[in-house]
Design a protein around this motif. Structure first.
Motif, mmCIF file in Angstrom:
data_model
loop_
_atom_site.group_PDB
_atom_site.id
_atom_site.type_symbol
_atom_site.label_atom_id
_atom_site.label_comp_id
_atom_site.label_asym_id
_atom_site.label_seq_id
_atom_site.Cartn_x
_atom_site.Cartn_y
_atom_site.Cartn_z
ATOM 1 N N GLU A 242 0.843 -1.191 0.000
ATOM 2 C CA GLU A 242 0.000 0.000 0.000
ATOM 3 C C GLU A 242 0.888 1.255 0.000
ATOM 4 O O GLU A 242 1.933 1.260 0.643
ATOM 5 C CB GLU A 242 -0.864 0.052 1.266
ATOM 6 C CG GLU A 242 -1.788 -1.118 1.449
ATOM 7 C CD GLU A 242 -3.157 -0.906 0.828
ATOM 8 O OE1 GLU A 242 -3.289 -0.095 -0.113
ATOM 9 O OE2 GLU A 242 -4.078 -1.579 1.282
ATOM 10 N N GLU A 243 0.377 2.297 -0.641
ATOM 11 C CA GLU A 243 1.116 3.559 -0.670
ATOM 12 C C GLU A 243 1.101 4.204 0.718
ATOM 13 O O GLU A 243 0.134 4.068 1.457
ATOM 14 C CB GLU A 243 0.382 4.473 -1.671
ATOM 15 C CG GLU A 243 0.997 5.821 -1.836
ATOM 16 C CD GLU A 243 0.144 6.692 -2.771
ATOM 17 O OE1 GLU A 243 -0.562 6.161 -3.649
ATOM 18 O OE2 GLU A 243 0.195 7.919 -2.594
ATOM 19 N N ASP A 244 2.192 4.861 1.093
ATOM 20 C CA ASP A 244 2.125 5.694 2.292
ATOM 21 C C ASP A 244 2.718 7.060 1.993
ATOM 22 O O ASP A 244 3.299 7.274 0.929
ATOM 23 C CB ASP A 244 2.772 5.011 3.508
ATOM 24 C CG ASP A 244 4.269 4.839 3.339
ATOM 25 O OD1 ASP A 244 4.912 5.752 2.806
ATOM 26 O OD2 ASP A 244 4.802 3.796 3.750
ATOM 27 N N LYS A 245 2.570 7.967 2.941
ATOM 28 C CA LYS A 245 2.939 9.377 2.732
ATOM 29 C C LYS A 245 4.359 9.545 2.206
ATOM 30 O O LYS A 245 4.611 10.343 1.303
ATOM 31 C CB LYS A 245 2.791 10.142 4.062
ATOM 32 C CG LYS A 245 1.441 10.799 4.190
ATOM 33 C CD LYS A 245 1.491 12.240 3.674
ATOM 34 C CE LYS A 245 0.172 12.770 3.178
ATOM 35 N NZ LYS A 245 0.154 13.182 1.801
ATOM 36 N N SER A 246 5.301 8.783 2.782
ATOM 37 C CA SER A 246 6.713 9.000 2.444
ATOM 38 C C SER A 246 6.992 8.723 0.958
ATOM 39 O O SER A 246 7.925 9.272 0.376
ATOM 40 C CB SER A 246 7.611 8.119 3.307
ATOM 41 O OG SER A 246 7.455 6.773 2.923
ATOM 42 N N MET A 247 6.140 7.903 0.349
ATOM 43 C CA MET A 247 6.390 7.545 -1.056
ATOM 44 C C MET A 247 6.180 8.740 -1.989
ATOM 45 O O MET A 247 6.732 8.797 -3.072
ATOM 46 C CB MET A 247 5.479 6.400 -1.481
ATOM 47 C CG MET A 247 5.835 5.092 -0.820
ATOM 48 S SD MET A 247 4.697 3.829 -1.336
ATOM 49 C CE MET A 247 5.479 2.360 -0.677
ATOM 50 N N GLU A 248 5.331 9.690 -1.538
ATOM 51 C CA GLU A 248 5.037 10.835 -2.395
ATOM 52 C C GLU A 248 6.218 11.786 -2.524
ATOM 53 O O GLU A 248 6.225 12.679 -3.355
ATOM 54 C CB GLU A 248 3.834 11.604 -1.837
ATOM 55 C CG GLU A 248 2.543 10.850 -2.028
ATOM 56 C CD GLU A 248 1.366 11.575 -1.422
ATOM 57 O OE1 GLU A 248 1.528 12.751 -1.070
ATOM 58 O OE2 GLU A 248 0.303 10.954 -1.315
ATOM 59 N N ASP A 249 7.227 11.618 -1.635
ATOM 60 C CA ASP A 249 8.366 12.523 -1.679
ATOM 61 C C ASP A 249 9.295 12.236 -2.853
ATOM 62 O O ASP A 249 10.144 13.040 -3.190
ATOM 63 C CB ASP A 249 9.162 12.435 -0.367
ATOM 64 C CG ASP A 249 8.325 12.926 0.800
ATOM 65 O OD1 ASP A 249 7.480 13.813 0.575
ATOM 66 O OD2 ASP A 249 8.502 12.413 1.907
ATOM 67 N N VAL A 250 9.164 11.069 -3.417
ATOM 68 C CA VAL A 250 10.003 10.736 -4.571
ATOM 69 C C VAL A 250 9.196 11.021 -5.830
ATOM 70 O O VAL A 250 8.092 10.516 -6.007
ATOM 71 C CB VAL A 250 10.450 9.260 -4.524
ATOM 72 C CG1 VAL A 250 11.259 8.904 -5.757
ATOM 73 C CG2 VAL A 250 11.258 9.004 -3.265
#
Ligand SMILES: Nc1ncnc2c1ncn2[C@@H]1O[C@H](COP(=O)(O)OP(=O)(O)O)[C@@H](O)[C@H]1O
Ligand SMILES: N[C@@H](CC(=O)OP(=O)(O)O)C(=O)O
Length: 425
Positions: A242-250
């Motif tokens: 599942e996606e989490d917040k930290s993944m959006e930083d890349v």
């Protein structure tokens, strides 16, 4: 104790020594206290060999009969792997697709799984057996053998894992995880610790053949924790989750390419309601998957309509289009199979602007002309001449900072975020 489904691809069962290695790994997992189901593919090169035999008989194979032929590769593998486990002192039972009722629709060569009977698998597991299931194949309601499309054993594995509510599905292959791009093309590619289901789905759908698209769809739908690992090392691999917040930083997680598409342009199409439906309706009826579609602003009531299809459907698509435009006054049909699609994917694109522009700049700096463009919320794809595939992938990998060591999990790429914050692509 967990229930684990492991899948070994063609390279991992490429010869009998490798099959013995697979048997050792399955037994090690069982000795660690787990119930083990193993899904195997045909030995590497075998499916292509079978397809060549078909081509020697006819260039227009009956799809039902072709599936009867190509499904045989997996039968050899399951028997040999089961025997390799037995030879090492374990208990194992092999099952063909129809023996565990992997019921599919009747779309031969790209069938979709509808249901699986977990009962025979559970029964064999309860007797302490390692269960070896043939990947890639199923059976339709009429009892005909079907296959799931190239790379389909991944989908068998995830579907079996979902049917059994397995604790994990581990896809063993010849690389030790999902990389920022194909590591066999770009040595600077870096292994990802984790990737979101959605990103993996986009990467698979734009050509990263490390996982079949439908396997990721299943994993996402049934929340199966999916690992990609190497069958030759002990590396923990990559978790698809599942996606989490930290993944959006890349900004961009990966770059992919697909040389398997071909382009058809219908020139001078009348710009009136219903024309597109008359062309794409028949393609759909023939189960031809159309990927990118571009239609320009019309001039003097006429426009060009360009779209791409898989190379395996190229001839069929041309026939369907010629038939479909018989009653439409078009000025011509142009075809081109010297094309490739290069794509960038990342959930970080949702919150950042300038990504597409950076992609186009990187391609233009290498003198690469863009023929078609398509975007989604987390992806940008460009169709280019196939001779530029590798150059384009390398250029994009560098342009999005993927050659550099990846930041540790959870770290933010602040400068990137600051530089690009703003509207969406
Ligand atoms: N982003 C990526 N990460 C890892 N491998 C990739 C990626 N894109 C493409 N690949 C290719 O996928 C291959 C593994 O898929 P495949 O050959 O189908 O394996 P198998 O036979 O084990 O199913 C790798 O050898 C690699 O060349
Ligand atoms: N044997 C099939 C199914 C498969 O999934 O193979 P692999 O796991 O080697 O990609 C194919 O070649 O497409």
């Amino acid at each position: 104790m967990a229930l684990i489904v492991q899948k070994y691809g063609g390279t991992s069962v490429g010869d009998t020594e490798r099959m013995k290695n697979v048997a050792r790994r399955c037994l090690a997992a069982q000795q660690a206290g787990h119930d083990v189901v193993v899904v195997v593919s045909a030995m590497s090169g075998e499916t292509n060999r079978l397809l060549k035999l078909v081509a020697q008989i006819t260039d227009r194979p009956d799809e039902r009969e072709q599936d009867v032929v190509v499904a045989t590769g997996e039968q050899v593998s399951i028997g040999l792997v089961a025997m390799a486990i037995q030879a090492q002192g374990g208990k194992a039972t092999s099952f063909l697709g129809h023996q565990v009722r992997i019921v599919t629709d009747s779309t031969f060569s790209k069938a979709r799984i509808k249901s699986i009977d977990a009962q025979p698998i559970r029964q064999a597991l309860s007797k302490g057996h390692i269960v070896v299931v043939a990947g890639f194949q199923g059976v339709d309601e009429e009892g005909s053998v079907t296959t799931l499309g190239r790379g389909g054993s991944d989908t068998t594995a995830v579907a079996v894992a979902a049917a059994l509510s397995a604790d994990a599905c581990e896809i063993y292959t010849d690389v030790d995880g999902v990389y920022t791009t194909d590591p066999n093309m770009v040595p600077a590619a870096r292994k990802l610790e984790r990737i979101a289901y959605e990103e993996m789905l986009e990467l698979a759908s734009v050509g990263a053949k490390v996982l079949q698209i439908r396997s990721v769809e299943f994993a996402m739908k049934y929340k199966v924790p999916l690992w990609v690992k190497s069958s030759f090392t002990q590396d923990p691999g990559t978790l698809v989750c599942e996606e989490d917040k930290s993944m959006e930083d890349v900004l961009v997680r990966g770059v992919a390419y697909d040389r398997n598409e071909a382009k058809i342009t219908i020139c001078g199409v009348p710009d009136v309601p219903g024309v597109a439906a008359k062309i794409f309706g028949p393609l759909d009826e023939k189960h031809i998957v159309v990927d990118l579609i571009v239609q320009n602003q019309s001039r003097e009531g006429r426009t060009d309509l360009t779209f791409t299809v898989g190379k395996s459907d190229f001839l069929k698509a041309q026939e369907v289009v010629r038939e479909a435009v018989k009653d439409i006054p078009v000025s011509g049909i142009e075809t081109d199979d010297n094309v490739a699609k290069v794509s960038i994917v990342g959930v970080g694109m949702r919150n950042h602007s300038g990504v597409a522009a950076r992609m186009f700049t990187a391609l233009s700096a290498e003198g690469i002309n863009i023929q078609m463009i398509s975007t989604s919320e987390i992806k940008v794809s460009c169709v280019v001449h196939s001779k530029y595939t590798e150059l384009a992938v390398r250029a994009l990998h560098t342009a999005f900072g993927l050659d550099q060591p990846l930041p540790p999990e959870g770290a933010t790429t602040v400068s990137e975020t600051a530089a690009l914050k703003g509207e969406k692509v």
